[in-house]
Design an enzyme around this catalytic site. Sequence first.
Site, PDB file in Angstrom:
ATOM      1  N   HIS A 104      40.084  38.736  37.710  1.00 53.43           N
ATOM      2  CA  HIS A 104      38.814  38.498  38.395  1.00 53.43           C
ATOM      3  C   HIS A 104      37.756  38.171  37.354  1.00 53.43           C
ATOM      4  O   HIS A 104      37.614  38.884  36.350  1.00 53.43           O
ATOM      5  CB  HIS A 104      38.400  39.726  39.210  1.00 53.43           C
ATOM      6  CG  HIS A 104      37.374  39.415  40.245  1.00 53.43           C
ATOM      7  ND1 HIS A 104      36.055  39.153  39.919  1.00 53.43           N
ATOM      8  CD2 HIS A 104      37.451  39.305  41.590  1.00 53.43           C
ATOM      9  CE1 HIS A 104      35.375  38.903  41.033  1.00 53.43           C
ATOM     10  NE2 HIS A 104      36.209  38.983  42.053  1.00 53.43           N
TER      11      HIS A 104
ATOM     12  N   ARG B 297      45.441  32.867  43.804  1.00 46.14           N
ATOM     13  CA  ARG B 297      45.009  33.229  45.163  1.00 46.14           C
ATOM     14  C   ARG B 297      43.583  32.768  45.440  1.00 46.14           C
ATOM     15  O   ARG B 297      42.676  32.985  44.636  1.00 46.14           O
ATOM     16  CB  ARG B 297      45.081  34.752  45.332  1.00 46.14           C
ATOM     17  CG  ARG B 297      44.513  35.247  46.649  1.00 46.14           C
ATOM     18  CD  ARG B 297      44.682  36.742  46.790  1.00 46.14           C
ATOM     19  NE  ARG B 297      43.894  37.489  45.833  1.00 46.14           N
ATOM     20  CZ  ARG B 297      42.662  37.963  46.067  1.00 46.14           C
ATOM     21  NH1 ARG B 297      42.072  37.721  47.230  1.00 46.14           N
ATOM     22  NH2 ARG B 297      42.029  38.658  45.155  1.00 46.14           N
TER      23      ARG B 297
ATOM     24  N   HIS C 224      43.322  41.673  38.166  1.00 42.36           N
ATOM     25  CA  HIS C 224      42.837  41.925  39.518  1.00 42.36           C
ATOM     26  C   HIS C 224      43.924  41.855  40.579  1.00 42.36           C
ATOM     27  O   HIS C 224      44.075  42.778  41.371  1.00 42.36           O
ATOM     28  CB  HIS C 224      41.733  40.919  39.851  1.00 42.36           C
ATOM     29  CG  HIS C 224      41.128  41.085  41.201  1.00 42.36           C
ATOM     30  ND1 HIS C 224      40.543  42.266  41.619  1.00 42.36           N
ATOM     31  CD2 HIS C 224      40.986  40.209  42.243  1.00 42.36           C
ATOM     32  CE1 HIS C 224      40.077  42.125  42.856  1.00 42.36           C
ATOM     33  NE2 HIS C 224      40.343  40.897  43.259  1.00 42.36           N
TER      34      HIS C 224
ATOM     35  N   GLU D 227      32.798  32.295  49.314  1.00 42.84           N
ATOM     36  CA  GLU D 227      33.274  32.764  48.019  1.00 42.84           C
ATOM     37  C   GLU D 227      33.908  31.589  47.288  1.00 42.84           C
ATOM     38  O   GLU D 227      33.999  30.475  47.823  1.00 42.84           O
ATOM     39  CB  GLU D 227      34.265  33.928  48.179  1.00 42.84           C
ATOM     40  CG  GLU D 227      33.607  35.207  48.684  1.00 42.84           C
ATOM     41  CD  GLU D 227      34.564  36.389  48.733  1.00 42.84           C
ATOM     42  OE1 GLU D 227      35.749  36.203  48.372  1.00 42.84           O
ATOM     43  OE2 GLU D 227      34.145  37.478  49.122  1.00 42.84           O
TER      44      GLU D 227
ATOM     45  N   ARG E 251      38.894  31.066  41.177  1.00 39.21           N
ATOM     46  CA  ARG E 251      38.758  32.144  40.199  1.00 39.21           C
ATOM     47  C   ARG E 251      39.342  31.827  38.836  1.00 39.21           C
ATOM     48  O   ARG E 251      38.801  32.242  37.810  1.00 39.21           O
ATOM     49  CB  ARG E 251      39.383  33.428  40.761  1.00 39.21           C
ATOM     50  CG  ARG E 251      38.555  34.029  41.865  1.00 39.21           C
ATOM     51  CD  ARG E 251      39.198  35.273  42.423  1.00 39.21           C
ATOM     52  NE  ARG E 251      38.341  35.849  43.457  1.00 39.21           N
ATOM     53  CZ  ARG E 251      38.673  36.890  44.199  1.00 39.21           C
ATOM     54  NH1 ARG E 251      39.860  37.464  44.037  1.00 39.21           N
ATOM     55  NH2 ARG E 251      37.850  37.364  45.113  1.00 39.21           N
TER      56      ARG E 251
END
Length: 589
Positions: free
Chosen positions: A266, A411, A376, A146, A315
Amino acid sequence: MTSTGIRPPVAHHHPRTGALRARPHLPAPAPGWSIDADVVVVGSGVAGLTAALRCEAAGLRTVVVTKARLDDGSTRWAQGGIAAALGEGDTPEQHQDDTLVAGAGLCDEEAVRLLVTEGPDAVRRLIATGAHFDESEEGGLELTREGGHHRRRIAHAGGDATGAEISRALVEAVRARGVRTVENALVLDLLTDADGRTAGVTLHVMGEGQHDGVGAVHAPAVVLATGGMGQVFSATTNPSVSTGDGVALALRAGAEVSDLEFVQFHPTVLFLGADAEGQQPLVSEAVRGEGAHLVDADGTRFMVGQHELAELAPRDIVAKGIMRRMQEQGAEHMYLDARHFGAHMWEHRFPTILAACRAHGLDPVTEPIPVAPAAHYASGGVRTDSHGRTTVPGLYACGEVACTGVHGANRLASNSLLEGLVYAERIVADIAAAHAENGLHARVPQPVPHAEQPAHPLLAPEIRFAIQRTMTEGAGVLRSEASLATAAAALDRLHAQARDALAENGKTAEPGVDTWETTNLLCVARVLVAAARLREETRGCHWREDRAERDDTAWRRHIVVRLNPDRTLAVHTTDTADFPPTRQHQQEQ
């Protein structure tokens, strides 16, 4: 006010001075029932249920309080997976490096080290509890990548239903072991004893059952695992229960919160229209991890050249890339193109996302998916030390409600489930050690009498939508001093109106779930905006259009907020990127 059944705030002794002071508490009827326990765990996601299972195994009388059903929190919605150095050639040090880079200079390095070194065994214990992860043809864990990860280290279940499988396994284990649970219960406030230590919580159970209405769980240890606060924004991936209740409770109790300005949006949430509100379907980062491309309406891959990892950049970088392209083209969304996966891969690797898209009239097998960023994950929360201890003795926090220092300013993908596991176990080790030292069940906490002070004003349920619109417009993905000032003024007006109405004529909204939730949302919104205004730079998922550069000299530090007894905010910054010790830790030295 006592004649109306509204409960005044509890009086607290200040731990440092011993002076009696009144803390703001939510108006509520007096508790009509109570339960005694050693530990009360508030929340039933991966963090809460892991803590409950470990407490039960340690012989502690444990009560789990959860706002809806046991399996109805944010964990069940997690699609991508759980990150840990479990693959061949991977190491905790590599996982740590990726986490520190994503955190944009604000991770607490010791907290990250604990996460990545204790994480692999924590995942193995989760598997031993009954969670089934997808396996490769060779029989080992099937790992994917990811954003922000340089290796395949994301374990997943059911293709894209990891959270649902983890939730299933933990719920079954909790029920099989007979852990006492109170479902459909909104936690209200922390109870403390005459020394200012935790003495339990008050809560309201919604609906008929063994317990109903307002009650209390008396316990010397409270573990907050209440999840996030995504519902403070109009559009979010969070479920409807994510109204910041744990952060608001901690603030009213006098605990410190940190880094609340760092809300991760997100990048790829299914776009359902500019006016869509509430929980929105997530399109997991794992889709990009398997090779999907972000494109504009012309089919151009706009993330190529913006970062070495392109669509798999952290992200915050991908969300900014999408927003910039939307601004350049005057578009409401971008597209995620995974048509090259083919029907078989979509049906077997991403069945949940496929079903969600088709439910909204889209078929990702044959057409690109319209996506846009949405709120998110809260990287900040209730400030803790490495044992999950907050600045209020006996109050612990883990999972999304906590700020352990692991996530920094942004994060890293799939670190959240791991953090819930690792820090829940660390909390239980600390509680068990304290009980072993003092003797099991040795202390029956006695909450102090209620102080005769005005009740905390409640907000009418319809104000919830005004808060959400204000936050989305002024403190969303793109922020500036002007937008944040406008948001702060609007929130202050709502706060002042409720305060003045109570002061002038004793009127406040009727106590109930809707008004308690709305009041909690306003509380966390005010703190978030105050921190975002103070941080005059762009870092991680905090993007200031008027302060576009990262400023390590002035701002490589944390913003800490505490709620004063008069409901004003006390804000200060730390000296470094490392968390200072909690008061409990200082007292041990």
